[in-house]
Write a protein that holds these residues in place. Sequence first.
Motif, PDB file in Angstrom:
ATOM      1  N   UNK A 210     -10.537  34.448  25.748  1.00 45.22           N
ATOM      2  CA  UNK A 210      -9.804  35.434  26.534  1.00 45.22           C
ATOM      3  C   UNK A 210     -10.609  36.620  26.995  1.00 45.22           C
ATOM      4  N   UNK A 211     -11.938  36.559  26.888  1.00 46.61           N
ATOM      5  CA  UNK A 211     -12.806  37.664  27.293  1.00 46.61           C
ATOM      6  C   UNK A 211     -13.405  37.373  28.666  1.00 46.61           C
ATOM      7  N   UNK A 212     -13.326  38.339  29.580  1.00 47.00           N
ATOM      8  CA  UNK A 212     -13.910  38.156  30.907  1.00 47.00           C
ATOM      9  C   UNK A 212     -15.432  38.113  30.811  1.00 47.00           C
ATOM     10  N   UNK A 213     -16.073  37.273  31.608  1.00 52.99           N
ATOM     11  CA  UNK A 213     -17.536  37.186  31.555  1.00 52.99           C
ATOM     12  C   UNK A 213     -18.189  38.450  32.099  1.00 52.99           C
ATOM     13  N   UNK A 214     -19.344  38.780  31.560  1.00 52.38           N
ATOM     14  CA  UNK A 214     -20.114  39.933  32.007  1.00 52.38           C
ATOM     15  C   UNK A 214     -20.771  39.621  33.346  1.00 52.38           C
ATOM     16  N   UNK A 215     -20.706  40.578  34.284  1.00 53.94           N
ATOM     17  CA  UNK A 215     -21.241  40.342  35.625  1.00 53.94           C
ATOM     18  C   UNK A 215     -22.724  40.000  35.607  1.00 53.94           C
ATOM     19  N   UNK A 216     -23.492  40.658  34.748  1.00 58.52           N
ATOM     20  CA  UNK A 216     -24.928  40.392  34.694  1.00 58.52           C
ATOM     21  C   UNK A 216     -25.177  38.950  34.253  1.00 58.52           C
ATOM     22  N   UNK A 217     -24.409  38.470  33.292  1.00 58.00           N
ATOM     23  CA  UNK A 217     -24.561  37.094  32.828  1.00 58.00           C
ATOM     24  C   UNK A 217     -24.061  36.103  33.882  1.00 58.00           C
ATOM     25  N   UNK A 218     -23.010  36.489  34.598  1.00 58.66           N
ATOM     26  CA  UNK A 218     -22.510  35.640  35.684  1.00 58.66           C
ATOM     27  C   UNK A 218     -23.607  35.444  36.729  1.00 58.66           C
ATOM     28  N   UNK A 219     -24.316  36.526  37.045  1.00 58.51           N
ATOM     29  CA  UNK A 219     -25.392  36.446  38.039  1.00 58.51           C
ATOM     30  C   UNK A 219     -26.504  35.514  37.562  1.00 58.51           C
ATOM     31  N   UNK A 220     -26.857  35.611  36.290  1.00 60.03           N
ATOM     32  CA  UNK A 220     -27.904  34.753  35.727  1.00 60.03           C
ATOM     33  C   UNK A 220     -27.482  33.289  35.796  1.00 60.03           C
ATOM     34  N   UNK A 221     -26.253  33.011  35.367  1.00 56.03           N
ATOM     35  CA  UNK A 221     -25.782  31.629  35.339  1.00 56.03           C
ATOM     36  C   UNK A 221     -25.619  31.080  36.755  1.00 56.03           C
ATOM     37  N   UNK A 222     -25.151  31.904  37.684  1.00 50.62           N
ATOM     38  CA  UNK A 222     -24.987  31.457  39.067  1.00 50.62           C
ATOM     39  C   UNK A 222     -26.313  30.967  39.638  1.00 50.62           C
ATOM     40  N   UNK A 223     -27.365  31.728  39.417  1.00 49.37           N
ATOM     41  CA  UNK A 223     -28.684  31.308  39.908  1.00 49.37           C
ATOM     42  C   UNK A 223     -29.149  30.033  39.203  1.00 49.37           C
TER      43      UNK A 223
END
Length: 344
Positions: A210-223
């Motif tokens: 139930x925790x929203x993902x961190x934007x910095x980690x989202x950016x890393x995973x997206x790449x």
Amino acid sequence: MTTQPRFTDLDRPAALIAALPAVLGFVPVHSLVLVTLDRGDIGPVLRVDLSAALTAGTEHFAAVVASSCPDAAIAVIVDENMPDCSACASDHLDLADRLAESLDGHAITLLAALVVDRVTPGGRWRCADGCGAGGVIDDPESSPLAAAAVLEGRRLYGRREELEQVVDIVDLDHCDRLAEQIARHATGDPTPAAEAVRLALRMAAQVGAGTDPDDAEVAVLACALTDPRVRDTLYALAVGERAAEAEALWTRLARLLPQPWRTEALVLVAFSAYVRGDGPLAGISLEAALKCQATHRMAGMLDQALQSGMHPRQIRELALTGYRTAAQLGVQLPPRRAFGQRAR
């Protein structure tokens, strides 16, 4: 198109129509639904909007149906404006006749064409050719297939638009901010594949809790999703014991990420949904992915498999590549689960 488990009431139109929301994942309105039959059992089910263009040309629709090589089919026309008298429904009869002719060109017999005003309690049906048969449909919520869907953890939606919203972008401003962050990250050194997979596993556990993902980690995973080794490994999570957590992460990313990274998240959602037998969500996700990138290889392959009625167990075999890639990367994935059990 979607495939479903065994259904035994094919000779009862009231029951067949009532089962459609469970088969499609949503309540069809103003639609032509075609239930295909394979050796007397239900096969892939297709739905398209009613339109003048459909009535004028059913050849393409019939060609899509033929890809799964069914023996026969039953058409259900859902029209809230169904006339009070069966003799008045010339448009419905014309559509049924054109469809029967197109299917016949592929050696598929149209066994019946039914018309229903609404696929909800109290909905009324009749045959399209004025044969005189008709009545009230069964309660869709009491359909055996609806009960099976609930036991499998599938959610049934009131409208197709509600299903589409599952993977729609939820916040355009947030999406734009992520695009800038991803662009900045992409200028640096790429994240090692093993590290990216471990990051995805951690993020999936967080989203599952139930925790929203961190934007910095989202950016890393997206790449990292542009790395084939990472993508191949992450597909394997769909058959693991933490599949539900992974699918929750992919769904969240599909609603957050800008293009072109959103496409990869949509395909991961589609693969996960397909593996567990949720054809409606898989189809919606693939439709969105192919709109974003029509040449996406995995999206195209999965879409073709879904259109042809390929069974989810055959799709699960693709996940074995992910386990082999994970082993090469030195990453331990969650154990594979036995299907027929809910993923945690």
